[in-house]
Design a protein around this motif. Structure first.
Motif, short mmCIF file in Angstrom:
data_model
loop_
_atom_site.label_atom_id
_atom_site.label_comp_id
_atom_site.label_asym_id
_atom_site.label_seq_id
_atom_site.Cartn_x
_atom_site.Cartn_y
_atom_site.Cartn_z
N ILE A 14 0.84 -1.20 0.00
CA ILE A 14 0.00 0.00 0.00
C ILE A 14 0.87 1.25 0.00
CG2 ILE A 14 -1.66 1.34 1.35
CD1 ILE A 14 -2.80 -1.41 2.31
N ALA A 15 1.94 1.23 0.80
CA ALA A 15 2.84 2.38 0.85
C ALA A 15 3.46 2.66 -0.51
CB ALA A 15 3.94 2.13 1.88
N ARG A 16 3.93 1.60 -1.17
CA ARG A 16 4.60 1.79 -2.46
C ARG A 16 3.61 2.29 -3.51
NH1 ARG A 16 9.50 0.22 -4.82
NH2 ARG A 16 9.41 -0.29 -7.03
N ALA A 17 2.42 1.71 -3.53
CA ALA A 17 1.43 2.15 -4.52
C ALA A 17 0.97 3.57 -4.24
CB ALA A 17 0.24 1.20 -4.52
N ALA A 18 0.74 3.91 -2.98
CA ALA A 18 0.32 5.27 -2.63
C ALA A 18 1.39 6.29 -3.02
CB ALA A 18 0.02 5.36 -1.13
N SER A 19 2.66 5.94 -2.80
CA SER A 19 3.75 6.83 -3.21
C SER A 19 3.76 7.00 -4.71
CB SER A 19 5.08 6.27 -2.72
OG SER A 19 5.15 6.25 -1.32
N THR A 20 3.55 5.92 -5.43
CA THR A 20 3.60 5.96 -6.89
C THR A 20 2.54 6.89 -7.46
OG1 THR A 20 4.48 3.71 -7.00
CG2 THR A 20 3.43 4.57 -8.99
N CYS B 266 -0.23 7.84 2.32
CA CYS B 266 1.19 7.82 2.71
C CYS B 266 1.37 8.23 4.15
CB CYS B 266 2.00 8.73 1.80
SG CYS B 266 2.30 8.08 0.14
N THR B 267 0.68 9.30 4.57
CA THR B 267 0.79 9.79 5.94
C THR B 267 0.31 8.75 6.93
OG1 THR B 267 0.54 12.09 5.23
CG2 THR B 267 0.03 11.59 7.53
N ASP B 268 -0.81 8.12 6.63
CA ASP B 268 -1.39 7.12 7.53
C ASP B 268 -0.48 5.90 7.63
OD1 ASP B 268 -3.02 4.68 8.22
OD2 ASP B 268 -4.57 6.20 8.49
N VAL B 269 -0.06 5.37 6.49
CA VAL B 269 0.72 4.14 6.49
C VAL B 269 2.10 4.36 7.11
CG1 VAL B 269 1.76 2.38 5.00
CG2 VAL B 269 -0.56 3.17 4.55
N TYR B 270 2.65 5.55 6.97
CA TYR B 270 3.95 5.84 7.60
C TYR B 270 3.90 5.54 9.10
CZ TYR B 270 8.04 8.27 9.36
OH TYR B 270 9.22 8.55 10.01
N GLU B 271 2.89 6.04 9.77
CA GLU B 271 2.79 5.86 11.22
C GLU B 271 2.59 4.38 11.57
OE1 GLU B 271 3.48 8.08 13.35
OE2 GLU B 271 3.62 9.74 11.92
N ARG B 272 1.89 3.66 10.74
CA ARG B 272 1.64 2.24 11.01
C ARG B 272 2.91 1.41 10.83
NH1 ARG B 272 -3.97 1.71 11.32
NH2 ARG B 272 -5.09 3.45 10.37
N PRO C 61 7.10 1.52 13.47
CA PRO C 61 7.70 0.65 14.50
C PRO C 61 8.46 -0.54 13.95
CG PRO C 61 5.42 1.22 15.06
CD PRO C 61 5.65 1.65 13.64
N TYR C 62 8.28 -0.83 12.67
CA TYR C 62 8.90 -2.01 12.06
C TYR C 62 9.99 -1.63 11.06
CZ TYR C 62 4.41 -3.40 13.95
OH TYR C 62 3.34 -3.56 14.78
N ALA C 63 10.56 -0.45 11.24
CA ALA C 63 11.44 0.15 10.23
C ALA C 63 12.58 -0.75 9.79
CB ALA C 63 11.98 1.48 10.74
N GLU C 64 13.16 -1.51 10.70
CA GLU C 64 14.35 -2.31 10.36
C GLU C 64 14.00 -3.72 9.89
OE1 GLU C 64 17.80 -2.05 12.70
OE2 GLU C 64 17.80 0.14 12.55
N GLN C 65 12.74 -4.04 9.85
CA GLN C 65 12.35 -5.38 9.42
C GLN C 65 12.50 -5.55 7.92
OE1 GLN C 65 8.55 -6.83 10.69
NE2 GLN C 65 8.97 -6.51 12.86
N THR C 66 12.83 -6.76 7.52
CA THR C 66 12.75 -7.15 6.12
C THR C 66 11.30 -7.45 5.78
OG1 THR C 66 14.97 -8.11 6.09
CG2 THR C 66 13.43 -8.90 4.42
N VAL C 67 10.84 -6.98 4.64
CA VAL C 67 9.49 -7.30 4.17
C VAL C 67 9.56 -8.63 3.44
CG1 VAL C 67 7.50 -6.53 2.83
CG2 VAL C 67 9.01 -4.84 3.93
N SER C 68 9.07 -9.68 4.06
CA SER C 68 9.10 -11.00 3.45
C SER C 68 7.93 -11.16 2.50
CB SER C 68 9.04 -12.09 4.53
OG SER C 68 10.21 -12.08 5.32
N VAL C 69 8.24 -11.51 1.26
CA VAL C 69 7.23 -11.80 0.25
C VAL C 69 7.62 -13.15 -0.33
CG1 VAL C 69 6.07 -11.01 -1.84
CG2 VAL C 69 6.95 -9.34 -0.21
N ALA C 70 7.27 -14.20 0.39
CA ALA C 70 7.74 -15.54 0.05
C ALA C 70 7.47 -15.85 -1.42
CB ALA C 70 7.03 -16.57 0.93
N PRO C 71 8.53 -16.31 -2.14
CA PRO C 71 9.78 -16.85 -1.61
C PRO C 71 10.94 -15.85 -1.56
CG PRO C 71 9.64 -17.35 -3.94
CD PRO C 71 8.38 -16.57 -3.59
N SER C 72 10.67 -14.55 -1.71
CA SER C 72 11.75 -13.57 -1.75
C SER C 72 11.49 -12.47 -0.73
CB SER C 72 11.91 -13.01 -3.17
OG SER C 72 13.09 -12.26 -3.30
#
Length: 295
Positions: A161-167, A174-180, A183-194
């Motif tokens: 959602i963040a990427r599409a909203a930015s696009t 963007c403002t809403d999703v940023y706050e959500r 807290p997970y800023a350093e996490q890897t976004v897992s999109v199995a299998p990558s």
């Protein structure tokens, strides 16, 4: 074999791509025992490590095999099992036409699979159907974002959602999703299998869209550090592209050396989609009628 795919996925998320490859390589043909489902899952997992590591040309050669999904062993609730493999590669190489062409069928599942709406929106934007992409993203409001279930796919869905909203330039989303996501800023976004990079990258993207340029720069700096440490070469190429956009927004200029470096980074790993975005942005700057290039 199933345990190996789960372990390899976890190793990827923590940036141990070598360990993930070794885990998968330890599975033998005897272990697979002519099981089409597990054989396919192993092909997907190896493909995913290649995409994460930026071995995009090699991954490209395997994608047709992944698109030949075996008959489901556990019923027919397996629509789109190949989608995440296609998405993670086509975000970096080629284009997202596959999803744009399936807009209508995927739309029937928007309410069931929250990731589908932003994926289709990103795909429509990627193939030039920006008005349709904006319409899909205008559907969101605070209540609809809050209603997305906090399950194991929540971070992935919010990142999409963040990427599409930015696009599409939807600053409210963007403002809403940023706050959500913060807290997970350093996490890897897992999109199995990558993977889909680290959350810091997407926080930088939405910060740029909302005009928080210094904040965008800080998030991008963190994303670059983590992508290098975790070996996510494709997302390092995306970082270079995002860096060009942030610097241009901040200074009104586009440095020729930085542009050349970003292009080279994309070309070395075969990230043709990233290179296409870089070239389109450079052309937009050049055609703006202002002397924006620094030699």
């Amino acid at each position: 074999p199933s345990a190996a795919t789960i372990l390899a996925r976890t190793q990827q998320a923590f940036g141990d791509l070598g360990g993930a490859a070794s885990t998968l390589a330890a599975v033998t043909r005897a272990d697979l025992a002519d099981d089409p489902e597990m054989t396919w899952a192993m092909v997907c997992s190896t493909f995913g490590v290649d995409v994460s590591a930026g071995r995009l040309v090699r991954a490209e050669a395997v994608l047709p095999r992944i698109c030949e999904t075996p008959d489901a062993a556990l019923g027919d609730h397996t629509y789109g099992r190949e989608h995440t493999s296609i998405l993670t590669l086509r975000t970096m190489r080629g284009d997202l036409r596959y999803f744009a062409d399936r807009r209508d069928e995927m739309a029937t599942m928007f309410d069931v699979i929250p990731a589908f709406r932003p994926v289709v929106a990103s795909a429509l934007a990627d193939v030039g159907r920006m008005d349709e992409a904006r319409e899909l993203m205008d559907w969101y409001d605070e209540q609809k974002l809050a209603a997305i279930a906090p399950d194991m796919l929540w971070t992935m869905s919010m990142t999409f959602i963040a990427r599409a909203a930015s696009t599409v330039g939807n600053t409210a989303v963007c403002t809403d999703v940023y706050e959500r996501l913060l807290p997970y800023a350093e996490q890897t976004v897992s999109v199995a299998p990558s993977v889909f990079g680290v959350v810091h990258h997407h926080l930088a993207d939405v910060s740029l869209t909302t005009g928080h340029l210094e904040r965008a720069g800080r998030h991008l700096h963190a994303a670059r550090r983590l992508h290098v440490a975790r070996g996510f070469e494709g997302w390092s190429a995306e970082d270079a592209y995002l860096g060009l956009r942030i610097e241009h927004a901040r200074t009104g200029r586009l440095a020729a050396r930085a542009l050349a470096s970003a292009r080279t980074r994309a070309d070395v790993i075969g990230a043709s989609a990233v290179r296409r975005r870089i070239d389109a942005f450079a052309a937009q700057v050049e055609n703006s009628g202002v002397q924006n290039f620094e030699r």
